[in-house]
Write an enzyme that holds these catalytic residues in place. Sequence first.
Site, mmCIF file in Angstrom:
data_model
loop_
_atom_site.group_PDB
_atom_site.id
_atom_site.type_symbol
_atom_site.label_atom_id
_atom_site.label_comp_id
_atom_site.label_asym_id
_atom_site.label_seq_id
_atom_site.Cartn_x
_atom_site.Cartn_y
_atom_site.Cartn_z
ATOM 1 N N PRO A 16 13.317 54.710 -23.827
ATOM 2 C CA PRO A 16 13.083 55.163 -22.460
ATOM 3 C C PRO A 16 11.822 54.555 -21.838
ATOM 4 C CG PRO A 16 13.339 57.013 -23.989
ATOM 5 C CD PRO A 16 13.238 55.779 -24.804
ATOM 6 N N GLU A 17 11.969 53.988 -20.641
ATOM 7 C CA GLU A 17 10.822 53.511 -19.876
ATOM 8 C C GLU A 17 10.697 54.411 -18.653
ATOM 9 O OE1 GLU A 17 10.756 49.205 -19.690
ATOM 10 O OE2 GLU A 17 11.587 49.068 -21.720
ATOM 11 N N LYS A 65 4.917 57.253 -18.831
ATOM 12 C CA LYS A 65 6.091 57.692 -19.588
ATOM 13 C C LYS A 65 5.870 59.095 -20.153
ATOM 14 C CE LYS A 65 6.156 53.329 -21.481
ATOM 15 N NZ LYS A 65 6.489 52.368 -22.553
ATOM 16 N N ARG A 258 5.508 43.846 -30.361
ATOM 17 C CA ARG A 258 6.723 44.303 -29.694
ATOM 18 C C ARG A 258 7.585 43.086 -29.382
ATOM 19 N NH1 ARG A 258 4.933 48.800 -26.741
ATOM 20 N NH2 ARG A 258 7.118 49.190 -26.225
#
Length: 271
Positions: A16-17, A65, A258
């Site tokens: 989720p962003e 977030k 990442r």
Amino acid sequence: MRPGGRRIAHLGRPMPEGDAVRRTARRLDEALAGGALERADLRVPRFATVDLRGMRVLGTQVVGKHLLTRLADDRRALTVHTHLRMDGQWRTGPVGPPGAPAHQIRVWLATDAQQAVGVRVHMVEVGPTAAESQWVGHLGPDVLAPGFDPGAAAGRLAEAQRPLVEALLDQRLVSGMGTMWAAELAHEAGVDPRTPTHRVAGLGEALAVVCARMHRAVDAHRGVGRRELAVFERTGQPCRRCGTAIRATRVGTAPQQRPTYWCPRCQPPLA
Ligand SMILES: [Zn+2]
């Protein structure tokens, strides 16, 4: 495997962003906002004895977030702070079985009719609403916040002089983007994801385009579709613009590396 390329696993769905977290907040509001809590289990040792029953749910706000679920009664204004990280979920629906194994449930909130079960959610904390900055005060401007200024954010990123995707993922510089939108932004800007931010021409414009896509994803029932993504998790597939095979690499330094994705033709390294 491509020479020099390590395999990067593709997840079943993107983590989720900011846009997905806002869709979660909307579901939480649909389930709980305006109701009074009849159940409020916080299954984290530090807050296990906090009694939130009877408090009215004002609504859930998103910063970056982070989810901030605000509660109030005659005496108190409190916020339940949660974060989905990679794998957390808020499951909402009519009051009933939680739909998850007990050991995965971190929070369970319910009114007389609806419930919200925080499954594998992280950073579960409760505190005064007036002190929410303890959780979100370190964040840079939220790309989905009203009044977000892409030009000012581009300036902030340029000053950091950091590799582009790495900088976009640093929530202290700008908040709300994750690996998906950061990769998409580098493609939009037409630069290699490792280009230093102060050398990215048109960064403000690329931010504005990606922000607009994120806003559309907030409003779309199921979020952004895979077919709308230019490069994210498309390793080996043809670039939608030029047909070149999309490549993957990792950015950042261990242990916080990442994955990112780019088209080597549309996004050449700086000369
Ligand atoms: Zn291309």
